[in-house]
Design a protein around this motif. Structure first.
Motif, PDB file in Angstrom:
ATOM      1  N   VAL A  98       0.818  -1.213   0.000  1.00  0.00           N
ATOM      2  CA  VAL A  98       0.000   0.000   0.000  1.00  0.00           C
ATOM      3  C   VAL A  98       0.851   1.262   0.000  1.00  0.00           C
ATOM      4  O   VAL A  98       0.331   2.367  -0.169  1.00  0.00           O
ATOM      5  CB  VAL A  98      -0.949   0.023   1.217  1.00  0.00           C
ATOM      6  CG1 VAL A  98      -1.952  -1.099   1.123  1.00  0.00           C
ATOM      7  CG2 VAL A  98      -0.167  -0.057   2.518  1.00  0.00           C
ATOM      8  N   ASN A 128      -5.512  -4.377   2.672  1.00  0.00           N
ATOM      9  CA  ASN A 128      -4.947  -3.534   1.620  1.00  0.00           C
ATOM     10  C   ASN A 128      -6.022  -2.893   0.744  1.00  0.00           C
ATOM     11  O   ASN A 128      -5.779  -1.860   0.114  1.00  0.00           O
ATOM     12  CB  ASN A 128      -4.013  -4.356   0.725  1.00  0.00           C
ATOM     13  CG  ASN A 128      -2.658  -4.572   1.359  1.00  0.00           C
ATOM     14  OD1 ASN A 128      -2.344  -3.989   2.393  1.00  0.00           O
ATOM     15  ND2 ASN A 128      -1.845  -5.417   0.756  1.00  0.00           N
ATOM     16  N   LEU A 129      -7.178  -3.507   0.689  1.00  0.00           N
ATOM     17  CA  LEU A 129      -8.258  -2.968  -0.135  1.00  0.00           C
ATOM     18  C   LEU A 129      -8.912  -1.748   0.504  1.00  0.00           C
ATOM     19  O   LEU A 129      -9.674  -1.035  -0.163  1.00  0.00           O
ATOM     20  CB  LEU A 129      -9.320  -4.049  -0.376  1.00  0.00           C
ATOM     21  CG  LEU A 129      -8.833  -5.328  -1.079  1.00  0.00           C
ATOM     22  CD1 LEU A 129      -9.959  -6.356  -1.131  1.00  0.00           C
ATOM     23  CD2 LEU A 129      -8.320  -5.008  -2.481  1.00  0.00           C
ATOM     24  N   ARG A 132      -5.063   3.259   2.960  1.00  0.00           N
ATOM     25  CA  ARG A 132      -4.393   4.050   1.927  1.00  0.00           C
ATOM     26  C   ARG A 132      -2.884   4.100   2.098  1.00  0.00           C
ATOM     27  O   ARG A 132      -2.154   4.326   1.143  1.00  0.00           O
ATOM     28  CB  ARG A 132      -4.951   5.480   1.936  1.00  0.00           C
ATOM     29  CG  ARG A 132      -6.424   5.553   1.542  1.00  0.00           C
ATOM     30  CD  ARG A 132      -6.883   6.997   1.492  1.00  0.00           C
ATOM     31  NE  ARG A 132      -8.281   7.093   1.071  1.00  0.00           N
ATOM     32  CZ  ARG A 132      -8.918   8.250   0.915  1.00  0.00           C
ATOM     33  NH1 ARG A 132      -8.297   9.411   1.153  1.00  0.00           N
ATOM     34  NH2 ARG A 132     -10.176   8.248   0.536  1.00  0.00           N
ATOM     35  N   ARG A 188      -5.268  -0.073  -9.997  1.00  0.00           N
ATOM     36  CA  ARG A 188      -5.659  -1.460 -10.225  1.00  0.00           C
ATOM     37  C   ARG A 188      -4.645  -2.477  -9.696  1.00  0.00           C
ATOM     38  O   ARG A 188      -5.027  -3.512  -9.149  1.00  0.00           O
ATOM     39  CB  ARG A 188      -5.862  -1.694 -11.724  1.00  0.00           C
ATOM     40  CG  ARG A 188      -6.969  -0.860 -12.337  1.00  0.00           C
ATOM     41  CD  ARG A 188      -7.092  -1.170 -13.818  1.00  0.00           C
ATOM     42  NE  ARG A 188      -8.133  -0.371 -14.443  1.00  0.00           N
ATOM     43  CZ  ARG A 188      -8.433  -0.419 -15.738  1.00  0.00           C
ATOM     44  NH1 ARG A 188      -7.761  -1.234 -16.538  1.00  0.00           N
ATOM     45  NH2 ARG A 188      -9.407   0.332 -16.222  1.00  0.00           N
ATOM     46  N   VAL A 192      -2.496  -2.565  -7.191  1.00  0.00           N
ATOM     47  CA  VAL A 192      -2.514  -2.854  -5.760  1.00  0.00           C
ATOM     48  C   VAL A 192      -3.708  -3.731  -5.401  1.00  0.00           C
ATOM     49  O   VAL A 192      -3.601  -4.689  -4.633  1.00  0.00           O
ATOM     50  CB  VAL A 192      -2.534  -1.550  -4.936  1.00  0.00           C
ATOM     51  CG1 VAL A 192      -2.752  -1.859  -3.460  1.00  0.00           C
ATOM     52  CG2 VAL A 192      -1.246  -0.778  -5.122  1.00  0.00           C
ATOM     53  N   LYS A 193      -4.863  -3.409  -5.984  1.00  0.00           N
ATOM     54  CA  LYS A 193      -6.065  -4.188  -5.684  1.00  0.00           C
ATOM     55  C   LYS A 193      -5.946  -5.621  -6.197  1.00  0.00           C
ATOM     56  O   LYS A 193      -6.325  -6.571  -5.507  1.00  0.00           O
ATOM     57  CB  LYS A 193      -7.291  -3.505  -6.294  1.00  0.00           C
ATOM     58  CG  LYS A 193      -7.652  -2.186  -5.618  1.00  0.00           C
ATOM     59  CD  LYS A 193      -8.915  -1.600  -6.209  1.00  0.00           C
ATOM     60  CE  LYS A 193      -9.277  -0.291  -5.505  1.00  0.00           C
ATOM     61  NZ  LYS A 193     -10.521   0.311  -6.069  1.00  0.00           N
ATOM     62  N   SER A 207      -3.485  -7.471  -4.037  1.00  0.00           N
ATOM     63  CA  SER A 207      -4.041  -7.657  -2.691  1.00  0.00           C
ATOM     64  C   SER A 207      -5.080  -8.773  -2.672  1.00  0.00           C
ATOM     65  O   SER A 207      -5.122  -9.587  -1.737  1.00  0.00           O
ATOM     66  CB  SER A 207      -4.669  -6.352  -2.191  1.00  0.00           C
ATOM     67  OG  SER A 207      -3.687  -5.343  -2.054  1.00  0.00           O
ATOM     68  N   VAL A 208      -5.925  -8.817  -3.699  1.00  0.00           N
ATOM     69  CA  VAL A 208      -6.903  -9.898  -3.798  1.00  0.00           C
ATOM     70  C   VAL A 208      -6.189 -11.238  -3.931  1.00  0.00           C
ATOM     71  O   VAL A 208      -6.580 -12.237  -3.310  1.00  0.00           O
ATOM     72  CB  VAL A 208      -7.855  -9.669  -4.986  1.00  0.00           C
ATOM     73  CG1 VAL A 208      -8.702 -10.918  -5.251  1.00  0.00           C
ATOM     74  CG2 VAL A 208      -8.754  -8.471  -4.725  1.00  0.00           C
TER      75      VAL A 208
END
Length: 216
Positions: free
Chosen positions: A64, A116-117, A120, A192, A194-195, A198-199
């Motif tokens: 993050v 992480n979702l 910030r 996008r 990071v997401k 993280s997923v």
């Protein structure tokens, strides 16, 4: 593990495929102590570099981004925490069953991926990193327990192994952190990348949790 008595004093060396021989130093115990320290330091480095679960957890923590100060706080909290529990377990003061520790480590990975979702940056993340670091420390201690060192050898082994873990951890972060910070400069990664990562971390951690729970 090779163990030898000379003049009534035990000497121990940790051998593996890459280091299958043991050269005895003249003078006995002092050379043995140095050899033990070096062997355990290498074992600590190898343990963190080959421990995919610990590396994925670290990646999730820095993914993050944030200021260098906040990221340093996160890493410091993790290091301090796992050093405490590593010592507790290695010195046989307190060591929970691996049947609890290993699934808990997997859950920590899944949690970081989910968190992480929503976060910030890493300014206050040390608060959750510290308790998770305690869990990971018990996981590190498993490598020492498997060797079954004589009690007199445990202090030097503990210090050397922990130092090796820290060296390996810093080596990984010295490569991963600049890459992550550079990538976050790209708009597509911040929006996008990071997401997506993280997923993937969350799903991987959850799958690992189920696998370890069933295997136990």
């Amino acid at each position: 593990m090779a163990r030898l008595f000379r003049a009534g004093k035990p000497e121990v060396a940790v051998l593996d495929r890459g280091h299958a021989s043991w050269t005895l130093a003249a003078g006995g115990a002092s050379g043995s102590a140095l050899g033990m320290a070096w062997s355990m330091l290498k074992l600590g480095v190898e343990h963190i570099l080959t421990g995919a679960d610990h590396l994925v957890f670290l990646l999730g923590l820095i993914l993050v981004g944030g200021t260098l100060r906040s990221l340093a706080g996160v890493v410091t909290a993790f290091t301090l925490a796992h050093s405490i529990t590593l010592a507790l377990a290695a010195l046989s003061i307190f060591a929970p069953s691996p049947r609890l520790v290993e699934p808990a480590i997997a859950l920590s990975i899944a949690y970081v991926g989910v968190e992480n979702l929503f976060v910030r940056d890493a300014r206050r993340r040390w608060r959750i990193t510290f308790p998770f670091g305690l869990v990971h420390g018990f996981g590190f201690a498993g490598a020492l327990r498997e060797i079954a060192l004589p009690r007199a050898q445990v202090p030097i082994a503990l210090v050397s192994f922990n130092l090796g873990v820290e060296i390996g951890q810093l080596a990984v972060l010295s490569v991963a952190l600049p890459l992550v910070l550079a990538a976050r400069g790209a708009p597509w990664f911040g929006a996008r990348g990071v997401k997506i990562l993280s997923v993937a971390i969350a799903v991987g951690g959850a799958a690992l949790f189920v696998t370890r729970l069933v295997a136990r």
